[in-house]
Design an enzyme around this catalytic site. Structure first.
Site, PDB file in Angstrom:
ATOM      1  NE  ARG A   1      -4.684   3.528   0.269  1.00 20.59           N
ATOM      2  CZ  ARG A   1      -5.927   3.120  -0.008  1.00 20.59           C
ATOM      3  NH1 ARG A   1      -6.113   2.065  -0.799  1.00 20.59           N
ATOM      4  NH2 ARG A   1      -6.968   3.754   0.481  1.00 20.59           N
TER       5      ARG A   1
ATOM      6  CB  SER B   1      -3.640  12.178   2.003  1.00 23.34           C
ATOM      7  OG  SER B   1      -3.108  10.953   1.567  1.00 23.34           O
TER       8      SER B   1
ATOM      9  CE  LYS C   1      -7.746   6.609  -0.317  1.00 25.46           C
ATOM     10  NZ  LYS C   1      -7.312   7.861   0.359  1.00 25.46           N
TER      11      LYS C   1
END
Length: 208
Positions: A38, A107, A136
């Protein structure tokens, strides 16, 4: 779906890649089940080069390698699958591009999104954030009640919890629902990733 709970490691773009690669190797040696690359900030060429190296490393250990978001990069290196968020490419289109044999993760944040993900061809879902996380910003926490609702909707594919998970907060309440845990900081941002992988595996595997 609660047998064979898995430890799913997600990479952290904040770690210099050479160091990240070393830490990933330690985690593979210690026993992770899946690796997701990621990095939403690197150039496409960088993502291609880094993911190529990590895929090679994963396959040396027989571990599936998944790429977050970038289906072009996933296809270019023949990754084992891709993981998409709610604002990424539609899952049904991704499934068409990937074909039937690649892993497709999504997700989700509620039971409706979970239902839609299954209908569109997802093989597994990630649910979070379960706890506050540094990876995040502006994340909305998913309550245990919502997690139970998602579990009731999803009978046949795995659910991975993500977001601020540590060995201390991965309690039996969560383990009863989840099929695995997706971890970033608790493993990669510590001094001894091997020890942390073993701690998580001790929790996950004893539930089988």
């Amino acid at each position: 779906m609660n047998s064979n709970k898995q430890l799913y490691l997600v990479t952290d773009h904040r770690i210099p890649f050479d160091l990240l690669e070393k830490k990933v190797k330690l985690c593979l040696e210690a026993g992770i089940d899946v690796l997701q690359y990621r990095n939403k900030y690197a150039d496409t060429r960088v993502q291609y080069e880094e993911s190529s190296r990590l895929k090679k490393l994963c396959h040396e250990f027989g571990v599936p390698f998944i790429i977050n978001d970038r289906i072009d990069v996933a296809l270019s290196i023949d990754a084992d699958g891709i993981h998409l968020g709610q604002s990424d490419m539609p899952l049904d289109i991704a499934r068409q591009l990937l074909g039937p044999d690649k892993l497709l993760g999504a997700s989700v944040h509620n039971s409706q999104e979970a239902y839609d993900a299954i209908k569109a061809g997802a093989d597994h879902v990630g649910v979070g954030a379960l706890f506050h996380t540094s990876t995040k910003v502006n994340t909305k926490l998913i309550s245990l009640i919502v997690l139970e609702e998602i579990r009731a909707t999803i009978k046949d594919i795995p659910i991975y919890g993500i977001g601020g998970i540590t060995p201390n907060n991965l309690t039996s309440e969560y383990l009863k629902i989840l099929d695995g845990a997706a971890i970033i900081s608790a493993i990669l941002n510590c001094s001894n990733p091997t020890t942390e992988v073993k701690k998580f595996n001790a929790l996950l595997k004893k539930q089988n």
